[in-house]
Design an enzyme around this catalytic site. Structure first.
Site, short mmCIF file in Angstrom:
data_model
loop_
_atom_site.label_atom_id
_atom_site.label_comp_id
_atom_site.label_asym_id
_atom_site.label_seq_id
_atom_site.Cartn_x
_atom_site.Cartn_y
_atom_site.Cartn_z
CG ASN A 209 12.59 29.42 -29.38
OD1 ASN A 209 11.73 29.98 -30.06
ND2 ASN A 209 12.43 29.15 -28.10
NE ARG B 288 8.85 26.83 -28.48
CZ ARG B 288 8.77 27.35 -27.27
NH1 ARG B 288 9.82 27.90 -26.72
NH2 ARG B 288 7.64 27.32 -26.61
CG HIS C 135 4.16 25.45 -22.56
ND1 HIS C 135 3.48 25.98 -21.50
CD2 HIS C 135 5.10 26.37 -22.92
CE1 HIS C 135 3.98 27.18 -21.22
NE2 HIS C 135 4.95 27.43 -22.08
CD GLU D 200 10.24 24.24 -24.29
OE1 GLU D 200 9.09 24.41 -24.69
OE2 GLU D 200 10.87 25.10 -23.66
#
Ligand code: ADP
Length: 402
Positions: free
Chosen positions: A9, A90, A179, A381
């Site tokens: 990320n 991500r 999200h 996540e």
């Protein structure tokens, strides 16, 4: 087949990572590099109870990624770089092009870079992260997992803004929502825990953290979500205002001569819990201040809950009812007070909390007579990203074998 997957990320000055073994979902290690670009950047690596941390100059994301891989070898978390089988990234914005996670090809990467127009702070740095790991781990398939993709099931009634049509048609101004990875993960886990197929459920998912968004999910598909063209809209957040009368902005610009950049900073960094309370963006700090008698802190907490309640109300109408209300994110997972404030007086909906279960954040916190289930589910996540690498990253290789 068991594989080791790195979930990445990349933020504007940070790089978070987790190394997992799938399908078990075991975490081998996780870490964070903060303040990239500065002489006092901080590298943190955790493996179980063990933690290594050092402060040093890290000039770029490139250097951060090299350091991370070096440290994995140095601490013998992996024996060689070839032990990393796949990488999941991500990515903030997938526009209308990406309706699911995608295998990184040259074309996909070019499209992610093109979408920087919609997410100028995030997509370029996400794309840079992809390039860096592709170069360092050329053997490992890379998959992009988009914050927006889950919401690509919204229909026009939910995503069109009532502006002149050309702003959508020519510039792509519409609700995208964010999200998505979290809303998808927690809603799937909810169905599993309930033992009911997701296809049979009407769910309102509340991801409440520093950034907060709600999502209405019908039969496993996102049908509405509170963030919009940017993550700025919807409910009130730590430092973001959420929805306000749009004409306040030109008014401020005319009255105070604020530039678009200043207005953006005001809405993104100085508003929300911080702006109203004047105390902090952090929910716990605002709670403490409210308990100590600070009236603006108390108002901030009440505004926070009321705006979420209003959005839940909207979604119950759109879903034609509700089977489960879901809480996740730092505030949703931990704050009994926030959940209680959000769920008060909802008997008319057939929703009532069990006070005690709510206090200790049980998985299900509704009372015995509540018809609507209320769940607290920790989001993950990174696991979702790693699962998408398993689902998408190795398909070609398997097909070739067959
Ligand atoms: P991010 O959106 O940055 O991922 P998180 O999901 O970690 O944020 O959520 C951070 C928020 O969660 C902060 O406002 C913090 O105060 C709140 N939070 C974390 N733990 C608790 C707790 N025990 N009680 C109340 N709020 C909490």
């Amino acid at each position: 087949m068991s594989r080791t997957i790195m979930a990445v990320n990349a933020g504007s000055s940070s790089l978070k990572f987790q190394l997992l073994v799938l399908p078990a979902g075991t975490v081998l290690c996780q870490g964070l590099i903060e303040r990239i670009g500065l002489s006092d950047a901080v590298f943190t690596l955790r493996q179980g109870e063990q933690k290594w941390q050092e402060t040093r100059a890290i000039a770029s994301h490139h250097e951060a990624a090299s350091l991370l891989l070096e440290k994995l070898l140095e601490h013998q978390i992996i024996a060689s770089l070839s032990a990393i089988d796949g990488v999941g990234h991500r990515v903030a914005h997938g526009g209308e092009a990406f309706k699911d996670s995608a295998l990184i090809t040259d074309e996909a990467l070019a499209e992610i870079e093109r979408l920087a127009e919609l997410a100028p702070l995030h997509n370029p740095v996400n794309a840079a992260g992809i390039r860096i790991f592709r170069q360092a781990l050329p053997h490992a398939p890379a998959v992009a997992v988009f914050d927006t993709a889950f919401h690509q099931t919204l229909d026009q009634g939910a995503f069109v803004y009532p502006l002149p049509w050309r702003y959508y048609a020519e510039m792509g101004i519409r609700r995208y929502g964010f999200h998505g990875t979290s809303h998808k993960y927690v809603s799937h886990l909810l169905a599993e825990k309930l033992g009911v197929p997701l296809s049979a459920l009407r769910v309102v998912s509340c991801h409440l953290g520093n950034g907060s968004s709600l999502c209405a999910i019908k039969g496993g598909r996102s049908v509405n979500t509170s963030m919009g063209f940017t993550p700025q809209s919807g409910v009130m957040m730590g430092t973001r205002s959420g929805d306000i009368d749009p004409s306040i902005l030109p008014w401020m610009a005319l009255r105070e001569g604020q530039t678009p950049q200043q207005l953006n900073a005001l809405l993104n960094n100085e508003s929300g819990l911080l702006g109203v309370s004047g105390v902090s963006h952090d929910y716990r700090d605002v709670e403490q201040a409210a308990d100590a008698g600070n009236p603006r802190a108390a108002l901030a907490l009440s505004l926070f809950a009321e705006r979420i309640r209003a959005t839940i109300g909207q979604y119950v109408m759109q879903l034609g009812g509700i089977d489960a209300l879901l809480f996740t994110g730092g505030i949703g997972e931990n704050s009994a007070r926030a959940r209680e404030a959000i769920c008060r007086d909802l008997h008319f909906l057939g929703l009532e909390l069990d006070e005690e279960k709510n206090q200790y954040s049980a998985t299900f916190i509704q009372s015995e007579r509540s018809i609507v289930k209320v769940a607290v589910i920790n989001t993950n996540e990174e696991l979702m990203i790693a699962r998408d690498v398993m689902r998408i990253g190795f398909v070609q290789a398997t097909e070739e074998v067959q």
